[in-house]
Design a protein around this motif. Structure first.
Motif, PDB file in Angstrom:
ATOM      1  N   LEU A  47      13.911   2.708  -6.596  1.00 42.46           N
ATOM      2  CA  LEU A  47      12.939   3.316  -7.503  1.00 42.46           C
ATOM      3  C   LEU A  47      11.562   2.685  -7.357  1.00 42.46           C
ATOM      4  N   GLU A  48      11.520   1.363  -7.109  1.00 46.71           N
ATOM      5  CA  GLU A  48      10.207   0.710  -6.997  1.00 46.71           C
ATOM      6  C   GLU A  48       9.421   1.200  -5.783  1.00 46.71           C
ATOM      7  N   GLN A  49      10.099   1.731  -4.767  1.00 46.81           N
ATOM      8  CA  GLN A  49       9.360   2.289  -3.628  1.00 46.81           C
ATOM      9  C   GLN A  49       8.630   3.565  -4.035  1.00 46.81           C
ATOM     10  N   ILE A  50       9.099   4.207  -5.079  1.00 44.98           N
ATOM     11  CA  ILE A  50       8.408   5.377  -5.630  1.00 44.98           C
ATOM     12  C   ILE A  50       7.347   4.930  -6.628  1.00 44.98           C
ATOM     13  N   THR A  51       7.740   4.090  -7.589  1.00 45.10           N
ATOM     14  CA  THR A  51       6.799   3.701  -8.645  1.00 45.10           C
ATOM     15  C   THR A  51       5.645   2.858  -8.114  1.00 45.10           C
ATOM     16  N   ASP A  52       5.852   2.163  -6.984  1.00 43.75           N
ATOM     17  CA  ASP A  52       4.777   1.373  -6.376  1.00 43.75           C
ATOM     18  C   ASP A  52       3.883   2.215  -5.457  1.00 43.75           C
ATOM     19  N   GLY A  53       4.113   3.526  -5.393  1.00 46.77           N
ATOM     20  CA  GLY A  53       3.282   4.394  -4.568  1.00 46.77           C
ATOM     21  C   GLY A  53       3.516   4.223  -3.077  1.00 46.77           C
ATOM     22  N   ARG A  54       4.745   3.901  -2.675  1.00 51.06           N
ATOM     23  CA  ARG A  54       5.069   3.648  -1.267  1.00 51.06           C
ATOM     24  C   ARG A  54       5.765   4.840  -0.597  1.00 51.06           C
ATOM     25  N   THR A  55       6.065   5.906  -1.354  1.00 47.26           N
ATOM     26  CA  THR A  55       6.835   7.044  -0.841  1.00 47.26           C
ATOM     27  C   THR A  55       5.969   8.296  -0.817  1.00 47.26           C
ATOM     28  N   ILE A  56       5.817   8.866   0.363  1.00 44.43           N
ATOM     29  CA  ILE A  56       5.000  10.065   0.577  1.00 44.43           C
ATOM     30  C   ILE A  56       5.938  11.255   0.742  1.00 44.43           C
ATOM     31  N   VAL A  57       5.633  12.333   0.064  1.00 42.49           N
ATOM     32  CA  VAL A  57       6.451  13.538   0.101  1.00 42.49           C
ATOM     33  C   VAL A  57       5.696  14.655   0.814  1.00 42.49           C
ATOM     34  N   ALA A  58       6.421  15.403   1.640  1.00 40.35           N
ATOM     35  CA  ALA A  58       5.902  16.653   2.203  1.00 40.35           C
ATOM     36  C   ALA A  58       6.568  17.779   1.425  1.00 40.35           C
ATOM     37  N   GLU A  59       5.775  18.725   0.986  1.00 41.33           N
ATOM     38  CA  GLU A  59       6.339  19.848   0.233  1.00 41.33           C
ATOM     39  C   GLU A  59       5.606  21.128   0.576  1.00 41.33           C
ATOM     40  N   ASN A  60       6.258  22.221   0.255  1.00 38.90           N
ATOM     41  CA  ASN A  60       5.656  23.539   0.425  1.00 38.90           C
ATOM     42  C   ASN A  60       6.082  24.373  -0.772  1.00 38.90           C
ATOM     43  N   VAL A  61       5.136  24.725  -1.607  1.00 38.42           N
ATOM     44  CA  VAL A  61       5.373  25.519  -2.808  1.00 38.42           C
ATOM     45  C   VAL A  61       6.519  24.900  -3.635  1.00 38.42           C
ATOM     46  N   GLY A  62       6.433  23.592  -3.856  1.00 38.88           N
ATOM     47  CA  GLY A  62       7.407  22.908  -4.678  1.00 38.88           C
ATOM     48  C   GLY A  62       8.709  22.545  -3.989  1.00 38.88           C
ATOM     49  N   GLU A  63       8.918  22.983  -2.759  1.00 40.48           N
ATOM     50  CA  GLU A  63      10.143  22.643  -2.017  1.00 40.48           C
ATOM     51  C   GLU A  63       9.921  21.349  -1.244  1.00 40.48           C
ATOM     52  N   LEU A  64      10.790  20.358  -1.476  1.00 40.28           N
ATOM     53  CA  LEU A  64      10.709  19.093  -0.755  1.00 40.28           C
ATOM     54  C   LEU A  64      11.151  19.306   0.686  1.00 40.28           C
ATOM     55  N   LEU A  65      10.272  18.975   1.632  1.00 37.96           N
ATOM     56  CA  LEU A  65      10.566  19.173   3.052  1.00 37.96           C
ATOM     57  C   LEU A  65      10.913  17.869   3.752  1.00 37.96           C
ATOM     58  N   GLY A  66      10.394  16.767   3.242  1.00 36.84           N
ATOM     59  CA  GLY A  66      10.640  15.470   3.858  1.00 36.84           C
ATOM     60  C   GLY A  66       9.908  14.391   3.096  1.00 36.84           C
ATOM     61  N   PHE A  67      10.161  13.151   3.525  1.00 35.40           N
ATOM     62  CA  PHE A  67       9.455  12.030   2.900  1.00 35.40           C
ATOM     63  C   PHE A  67       9.440  10.844   3.855  1.00 35.40           C
ATOM     64  N   ALA A  68       8.506   9.956   3.587  1.00 28.64           N
ATOM     65  CA  ALA A  68       8.380   8.712   4.345  1.00 28.64           C
ATOM     66  C   ALA A  68       8.102   7.589   3.356  1.00 28.64           C
ATOM     67  N   VAL A  69       8.564   6.394   3.726  1.00 23.38           N
ATOM     68  CA  VAL A  69       8.316   5.205   2.929  1.00 23.38           C
ATOM     69  C   VAL A  69       7.596   4.202   3.819  1.00 23.38           C
ATOM     70  N   VAL A  70       6.436   3.743   3.369  1.00 21.66           N
ATOM     71  CA  VAL A  70       5.677   2.743   4.125  1.00 21.66           C
ATOM     72  C   VAL A  70       5.472   1.524   3.232  1.00 21.66           C
ATOM     73  N   LEU A  71       5.935   0.386   3.731  1.00 23.46           N
ATOM     74  CA  LEU A  71       5.886  -0.851   2.954  1.00 23.46           C
ATOM     75  C   LEU A  71       4.915  -1.843   3.579  1.00 23.46           C
ATOM     76  N   ARG A  72       4.362  -2.715   2.751  1.00 23.89           N
ATOM     77  CA  ARG A  72       3.538  -3.817   3.254  1.00 23.89           C
ATOM     78  C   ARG A  72       4.461  -4.904   3.784  1.00 23.89           C
ATOM     79  N   ARG A  73       4.038  -5.544   4.861  1.00 28.31           N
ATOM     80  CA  ARG A  73       4.760  -6.694   5.404  1.00 28.31           C
ATOM     81  C   ARG A  73       3.991  -7.963   5.062  1.00 28.31           C
ATOM     82  N   ASP A  74       4.690  -9.076   5.044  1.00 23.91           N
ATOM     83  CA  ASP A  74       4.049 -10.355   4.723  1.00 23.91           C
ATOM     84  C   ASP A  74       2.961 -10.739   5.715  1.00 23.91           C
ATOM     85  N   ASP A  75       3.054 -10.249   6.967  1.00 25.53           N
ATOM     86  CA  ASP A  75       2.063 -10.604   7.986  1.00 25.53           C
ATOM     87  C   ASP A  75       0.830  -9.698   7.970  1.00 25.53           C
TER      88      ASP A  75
END
Length: 155
Positions: A47-75
């Motif tokens: 859930l924190e990957q969503i609430t922290d703004g790390r999850t991007i959604v692709a949609e078309n007219v409200g239909e979820l088509l895909g998603f990606a999660v991008v996280l920060r690394r310590d480096d």
């Protein structure tokens, strides 16, 4: 799909729908099916990957088509922690566009590279998108290629 998808950050209420999409995309491949069915917790979107703004959604007219999660690394670089497209939408450019959105987020946060532990079925995709294999890492189910892409911080 006729219209180009739109992209936005995921909402907490979409967590289960995104996990269902990930499950559909992951269970397509026979070599992964038994392990995933025996370990359903492997398909969990924290859930924190969503609430922290790390999850991007692709949609078309409200239909979820895909998603990606991008996280920060310590480096200071970024990690593509997940990229899933609904199998009915494969080969329409959605994965590439989600990757581009992920790169923009990573670059805006100062990352010089985007890293991914790739499914071997996705090596061609990541290679075509500019990733290079830099090694191999152990994963929960089997070894997997470790890939990196230099990104332009000026995006």
């Amino acid at each position: 799909m006729t219209a180009r998808p739109s992209f936005r950050l995921a909402l907490p209420a979409e967590r289960r729908a995104l996990e269902d999409l990930q499950r559909r995309a992951s269970l397509v491949w026979e070599e992964d099916r038994d392990a995933l069915l025996a370990n359903p917790d492997a398909i969990e979107l924290p859930l924190e990957q969503i609430t922290d703004g790390r999850t991007i959604v692709a949609e078309n007219v409200g239909e979820l088509l895909g998603f990606a999660v991008v996280l920060r690394r310590d480096d200071g670089d970024a990690e593509l922690d997940g990229l899933f497209v609904d199998p009915t939408q494969w080969r329409h450019g959605i994965g590439r566009e989600l990757l581009e959105q992920s790169e923009r987020i990573a670059a805006s946060e100062g990352a010089a590279s985007l890293w991914v532990t790739a499914n071997t079925r996705a090596l061609g995709f990541y290679g075509a998108c500019g990733f290079v294999t830099v090694g191999e890492v152990a994963t929960r189910f089997r070894p997997a290629p470790r890939m990196r892409k230099s990104i332009d911080a000026a995006r």
